[in-house]
Design a protein around this motif. Structure first.
Motif, mmCIF file in Angstrom:
data_model
loop_
_atom_site.group_PDB
_atom_site.id
_atom_site.type_symbol
_atom_site.label_atom_id
_atom_site.label_comp_id
_atom_site.label_asym_id
_atom_site.label_seq_id
_atom_site.Cartn_x
_atom_site.Cartn_y
_atom_site.Cartn_z
ATOM 1 N N ARG A 1 1.104 -1.154 -0.228
ATOM 2 C CA ARG A 1 -0.007 -0.201 0.336
ATOM 3 C C ARG A 1 1.089 0.998 0.324
ATOM 4 O O ARG A 1 0.926 2.816 -0.654
ATOM 5 N N ASP A 2 1.990 1.429 0.993
ATOM 6 C CA ASP A 2 2.400 2.610 0.783
ATOM 7 C C ASP A 2 3.119 2.514 -0.279
ATOM 8 O O ASP A 2 3.986 3.968 -0.794
ATOM 9 N N ASP A 3 4.622 1.786 -0.294
ATOM 10 C CA ASP A 3 5.452 2.057 -1.993
ATOM 11 C C ASP A 3 4.872 1.565 -3.128
ATOM 12 O O ASP A 3 5.470 2.309 -3.893
ATOM 13 N N GLY A 4 4.058 0.505 -3.368
ATOM 14 C CA GLY A 4 3.414 -0.236 -4.557
ATOM 15 C C GLY A 4 2.057 0.793 -4.457
ATOM 16 O O GLY A 4 1.571 0.881 -5.891
ATOM 17 N N PHE A 5 1.399 1.301 -3.716
ATOM 18 C CA PHE A 5 0.076 2.037 -3.933
ATOM 19 C C PHE A 5 -0.911 1.663 -4.358
ATOM 20 O O PHE A 5 -1.402 1.751 -5.714
#
Length: 419
Positions: free
Chosen positions: A302-306
């Motif tokens: 979620r945070d890095d791959g959105f």
């Protein structure tokens, strides 16, 4: 009409008439078939008017009439025999005739009952004498007729075929969006550089320069194939064999696709599976409980791959560790054993499959960032032209599928290692 034991049957006009009608109907049907010849060519039948359909309908009706009259003759024959037997019994009672003697059946032994009834002890027995009939029966003792010396019991197979225990399919590829392609590879552009220089700027100030770069990517179409030799006799003598084989070969392909989608290494002719994609998220389990490690992986996606994980693939043995987690006082965290329990973890669907690696769990946003592009769907072909199969009476069955597997955004996928 031929009647067995005439002295026991009373002929009457109704029986003779019914038999005559039956014989006439049979003769008429035989005449039609004689006209049609051995090939049953209805155009040769001149005794019936109309086309082939009309003639066949006439034959059906005539056959039904024969059945009806045969039943009537049988019924009248029963009555005739009953009347004859009653008259014969009356004559014996009145002393005008001896009791009938059954003719000897050549080449056949009498049963125990027949030997007893024909014995003098039975014939001389008089009711009320206070002593029952006792007879010494002469019975030949021969080799025991048993399953060893006679027929072995015949056992017919049921229609069930118990399949070899193997991983069901598909479990994985059904979570990948499927499209079609007419190319030998799926080529697309990936944005590999994105520098956002946008910022607030004063009147007359200099705009900041952004940077964008695209890189061409390609995912090759690969072929997954399988081959099976079968004899002509197997398909000819067992009707279910061909259907069985033609179902199992595509199953093998789907099962292989499931495995390649997760662990294919992308080298040579292999598809590139999720765990081999360069740049995916990695979360080591370490000392964390499995649920904690999985949640940390989801956070990275979620945070890095959105992206939002759409499914988690994990081995049944590893999911068992999650399912059996308990609190310190023995309460099951993932649901009591008496209820089905959730098939999700942190809101993400869980798929238990042995296609997943033995020591890791794989997750990702397959819904938005993966694709199974099918060049040609599963195709099953049969031929006897392989090698010396024509001369040997063999068939070659082959099945294959051509497709490409794409992971558009590597950071939208990841795995927990060290399970």
């Amino acid at each position: 009409m031929t009647i067995e034991a005439p002295e026991r049957v009373i002929e009457f006009p109704a029986l003779r008439e019914a038999q005559a009608e039956l014989d006439a109907k049979r003769k008429s049907l035989k005449g039609i078939f004689d006209e049609a010849g051995p090939d049953y060519d209805m155009s040769k039948v001149k005794s019936i008017a109309g086309d082939t359909h009309a003639k066949v309908d006439h034959i059906r009706q005539l056959n039904a009439e024969i059945d009806e009259r045969k039943a009537k003759v049988d019924e009248l024959m029963v009555l005739a025999r009953a009347a004859g037997a009653a008259r014969e019994a009356e004559q014996v009672e009145q002393g005008g005739k001896d009791a009938p003697v059954e003719p000897e059946r050549k080449g056949q032994r009498k049963s125990l009952g027949e030997l007893f009834v024909s014995s003098q002890a039975c014939k001389g027995y008089r009711p009320g004498s206070g002593q029952g009939p006792s007879a010494s029966l002469d019975i030949d003792l021969k080799t025991l007729f048993s399953t060893g010396a006679g027929w072995a019991p015949e056992s017919i197979r049921t229609g069930r075929v118990e399949m070899f225990p193997t991983r069901p399919a598909p479990h994985v590829v059904e979570f990948l969006p499927q499209t079609t392609t007419s190319q030998a590879s799926v080529v697309y552009m990936e944005e590999t550089t994105f520098t956002n220089a946008a910022q607030e700027t004063a009147e007359g100030g200099t705009y900041q320069e952004a940077t964008l770069a695209l890189t061409e990517r390609a995912s090759q179409v690969r072929k997954v194939a399988v081959f099976l030799p079968v004899t002509d006799e197997q398909f000819e003598d067992e009707p279910r064999a061909q259907m069985y084989v033609e179902n199992r070969l595509p199953f093998m392909l789907r099962q292989r696709l499931d495995s390649q989608a997760l662990v294919g290494d992308g080298t040579g002719v292999n598809l590139l599976g999720t765990s081999s994609v360069v740049g995916i998220q990695v979360q080591a389990k370490g000392a964390d409980p499995i649920p904690d490690a999985i949640y940390k992986l989801f956070t990275k996606i979620r945070d890095d791959g959105f992206a939002e994980p759409s499914v988690l693939f994990i081995r049944p043995a590893k999911w068992q560790e999650v399912r059996l987690l308990k609190t310190a006082d023995g309460v099951y965290i993932w649901g009591h054993p008496s209820i089905p329990g959730p098939s999700t973890i942190w809101g993400v669907p869980v798929v238990e499959t042995t296609a997943a690696p033995a020591t890791s769990a794989i997750a990702g946003d397959y819904t938005n960032f993966s694709e199974l592009a099918v060049r040609r769907g599963i195709d099953v072909q049969v031929s006897n032209s392989h090698s010396t199969f024509f001369a040997e009476g063999k068939l070659a069955l082959r099945a294959d599928v051509r497709c490409a597997l794409i992971h558009y955004r590597p950071k939208a996928f990841g795995h927990v290692t060290g399970l």
